[in-house]
Each structure stands twice: as structure tokens, then as C-alpha cells.
Design a protein around this motif. Structure first.
Motif, PDB file in Angstrom:
ATOM      1  N   ALA A  35     -13.085   2.878 -27.658  1.00  0.00           N
ATOM      2  CA  ALA A  35     -11.790   3.507 -27.900  1.00  0.00           C
ATOM      3  C   ALA A  35     -10.734   2.491 -28.292  1.00  0.00           C
ATOM      4  O   ALA A  35     -10.883   1.288 -28.063  1.00  0.00           O
ATOM      5  N   TRP A  36      -9.675   3.010 -28.857  1.00  0.00           N
ATOM      6  CA  TRP A  36      -8.472   2.252 -29.151  1.00  0.00           C
ATOM      7  C   TRP A  36      -7.334   2.760 -28.279  1.00  0.00           C
ATOM      8  O   TRP A  36      -7.141   3.979 -28.143  1.00  0.00           O
ATOM      9  N   PHE A  37      -6.597   1.825 -27.723  1.00  0.00           N
ATOM     10  CA  PHE A  37      -5.409   2.119 -26.945  1.00  0.00           C
ATOM     11  C   PHE A  37      -4.254   1.308 -27.524  1.00  0.00           C
ATOM     12  O   PHE A  37      -4.474   0.353 -28.274  1.00  0.00           O
ATOM     13  N   ARG A  38      -3.056   1.655 -27.117  1.00  0.00           N
ATOM     14  CA  ARG A  38      -1.908   0.839 -27.481  1.00  0.00           C
ATOM     15  C   ARG A  38      -0.902   0.859 -26.347  1.00  0.00           C
ATOM     16  O   ARG A  38      -0.872   1.783 -25.538  1.00  0.00           O
ATOM     17  N   GLN A  39      -0.096  -0.191 -26.329  1.00  0.00           N
ATOM     18  CA  GLN A  39       0.943  -0.295 -25.320  1.00  0.00           C
ATOM     19  C   GLN A  39       2.173  -0.947 -25.916  1.00  0.00           C
ATOM     20  O   GLN A  39       2.107  -2.088 -26.390  1.00  0.00           O
ATOM     21  N   ALA A  40       3.259  -0.210 -25.906  1.00  0.00           N
ATOM     22  CA  ALA A  40       4.541  -0.734 -26.359  1.00  0.00           C
ATOM     23  C   ALA A  40       5.292  -1.298 -25.160  1.00  0.00           C
ATOM     24  O   ALA A  40       5.047  -0.899 -24.027  1.00  0.00           O
ATOM     25  N   PRO A  41       6.214  -2.221 -25.388  1.00  0.00           N
ATOM     26  CA  PRO A  41       6.978  -2.816 -24.275  1.00  0.00           C
ATOM     27  C   PRO A  41       7.668  -1.744 -23.441  1.00  0.00           C
ATOM     28  O   PRO A  41       8.333  -0.850 -23.976  1.00  0.00           O
ATOM     29  N   MET A  82      -5.228   2.817 -39.982  1.00  0.00           N
ATOM     30  CA  MET A  82      -3.930   3.401 -39.654  1.00  0.00           C
ATOM     31  C   MET A  82      -3.124   3.562 -40.937  1.00  0.00           C
ATOM     32  O   MET A  82      -2.860   2.578 -41.632  1.00  0.00           O
ATOM     33  N   ASN A  83      -2.772   4.791 -41.246  1.00  0.00           N
ATOM     34  CA  ASN A  83      -2.011   5.105 -42.445  1.00  0.00           C
ATOM     35  C   ASN A  83      -0.663   5.714 -42.070  1.00  0.00           C
ATOM     36  O   ASN A  83      -0.469   6.174 -40.944  1.00  0.00           O
ATOM     37  N   SER A  84       0.238   5.718 -43.027  1.00  0.00           N
ATOM     38  CA  SER A  84       1.568   6.307 -42.818  1.00  0.00           C
ATOM     39  C   SER A  84       2.199   5.792 -41.530  1.00  0.00           C
ATOM     40  O   SER A  84       2.701   6.562 -40.704  1.00  0.00           O
ATOM     41  N   LEU A  85       2.183   4.498 -41.374  1.00  0.00           N
ATOM     42  CA  LEU A  85       2.677   3.901 -40.140  1.00  0.00           C
ATOM     43  C   LEU A  85       4.179   4.124 -39.974  1.00  0.00           C
ATOM     44  O   LEU A  85       4.935   4.153 -40.966  1.00  0.00           O
ATOM     45  N   LYS A  86       4.575   4.295 -38.716  1.00  0.00           N
ATOM     46  CA  LYS A  86       5.969   4.539 -38.367  1.00  0.00           C
ATOM     47  C   LYS A  86       6.447   3.450 -37.412  1.00  0.00           C
ATOM     48  O   LYS A  86       5.630   2.831 -36.718  1.00  0.00           O
ATOM     49  N   PRO A  87       7.746   3.231 -37.328  1.00  0.00           N
ATOM     50  CA  PRO A  87       8.246   2.215 -36.386  1.00  0.00           C
ATOM     51  C   PRO A  87       7.779   2.473 -34.951  1.00  0.00           C
ATOM     52  O   PRO A  87       7.530   1.515 -34.204  1.00  0.00           O
ATOM     53  N   GLU A  88       7.629   3.730 -34.577  1.00  0.00           N
ATOM     54  CA  GLU A  88       7.182   4.040 -33.214  1.00  0.00           C
ATOM     55  C   GLU A  88       5.711   3.706 -32.976  1.00  0.00           C
ATOM     56  O   GLU A  88       5.227   3.803 -31.852  1.00  0.00           O
ATOM     57  N   ASP A  89       4.992   3.307 -34.012  1.00  0.00           N
ATOM     58  CA  ASP A  89       3.614   2.833 -33.848  1.00  0.00           C
ATOM     59  C   ASP A  89       3.579   1.363 -33.424  1.00  0.00           C
ATOM     60  O   ASP A  89       2.499   0.823 -33.155  1.00  0.00           O
ATOM     61  N   THR A  90       4.724   0.725 -33.396  1.00  0.00           N
ATOM     62  CA  THR A  90       4.784  -0.676 -32.989  1.00  0.00           C
ATOM     63  C   THR A  90       4.302  -0.831 -31.559  1.00  0.00           C
ATOM     64  O   THR A  90       4.803  -0.166 -30.645  1.00  0.00           O
ATOM     65  N   GLY A 119      -6.198  -7.685 -27.321  1.00  0.00           N
ATOM     66  CA  GLY A 119      -5.185  -6.988 -28.092  1.00  0.00           C
ATOM     67  C   GLY A 119      -4.808  -7.680 -29.384  1.00  0.00           C
ATOM     68  O   GLY A 119      -5.010  -8.882 -29.562  1.00  0.00           O
ATOM     69  N   THR A 120      -4.240  -6.884 -30.278  1.00  0.00           N
ATOM     70  CA  THR A 120      -3.703  -7.388 -31.541  1.00  0.00           C
ATOM     71  C   THR A 120      -2.385  -6.666 -31.802  1.00  0.00           C
ATOM     72  O   THR A 120      -2.282  -5.453 -31.620  1.00  0.00           O
ATOM     73  N   GLN A 121      -1.364  -7.414 -32.192  1.00  0.00           N
ATOM     74  CA  GLN A 121      -0.016  -6.863 -32.320  1.00  0.00           C
ATOM     75  C   GLN A 121       0.194  -6.179 -33.673  1.00  0.00           C
ATOM     76  O   GLN A 121      -0.114  -6.755 -34.729  1.00  0.00           O
TER      77      GLN A 121
END
Length: 126
Positions: A35-41, A82-90, A119-121
């Protein structure tokens, strides 16, 4: 135990695309969930997408139609297009694996996985 190494993170503009990779090594099970996860500050880690060894996929609603998970079993590599990236995908994007099991409905629970990459930013600017 599986060792996971992510790559492909970068800074892009809104609307752009990126492809993340996750190389697996060590004890890679025939039956497993990745799986892929993400974590924003300041936010909790959230599940993006998961894939079983047979190619069955699951997605979080907020990425459906924009992100695509895939795998190359011969290369032992997991991908996230990842396509159509948005700032909230940061966020910091992580790869995770659970061996000897299928993804099931619990795939978004980060506590269920027993292997993680560092992780990768990904940074998306408006």
C-alpha cells in the motif's frame, strides 16, 4: 521482514504528475498486501491505495480517478502514478507491506502493516 525503499518524490506545480516507486527486498511473500500512505505535517497518516499480489486494488475516495497503483512482481516494485496533483497532496509518501495476507477492508489502517519505507517527499505548489 521486507525492506522497502521509496523514490520519485519531487516538487511539482498544481496539475502536474509524478510516479512514485517502492522497491522491495528481503522476504517478499507470494501472498501479501502492499500500500501507499501519506502524512502531511500535523496530520495523521492516511491510506491512499493498496494492491494484492493478484492485482486487486483499493483506493481512498479522495484519490479515485487521479492516482493509480500498480506493481511489477518480477522487479518487486510498487508504483503510484499521481495525476492532476493539488497543493493538498503535499505530504511525505510511504510504502507499506503486510506479508502472508490479503488487503481486505482494513487496508487503510496503518497499524496493520509490518513493513514500512522511510518515505519520499511530494510537494505541490499552486
Amino acid at each position: 521482514q521486507v525492506q522497502l525503499v521509496e523514490s520519485g518524490g519531487a516538487s511539482v506545480q498544481s496539475g502536474g504528475s509524478l510516479r512514485l516507486s517502492c522497491a522491495a527486498s528481503g522476504n517478499t511473500y507470494t501472498k501479501r498486501c502492499m500500500a501507499w500512505f501519506r502524512q502531511a505535517p500535523g496530520k495523521e497518516r492516511e491510506g491512499i491505495s493498496a494492491i494484492d499480489a493478484d492485482g486487486s486494488t483499493s483506493y481512498a475516495d479522495y484519490v479515485k480517478g487521479r492516482f493509480i497503483i500498480s506493481q511489477d512482481n518480477a522487479k518487486k516494485t510498487l508504483y503510484l502514478q499521481m495525476n492532476s496533483l493539488k497543493p493538498e497532496d503535499t505530504a511525505m509518501y510511504y510504502c507499506a507491506a503486510k506479508g502472508n495476507d490479503i488487503c481486505g477492508t482494513w487496508w487503510p489502517l496503518w497499524e496493520w502493516y509490518n513493513s514500512w519505507g522511510r518515505g519520499t517527499q511530494v510537494t505541490v505548489s499552486s
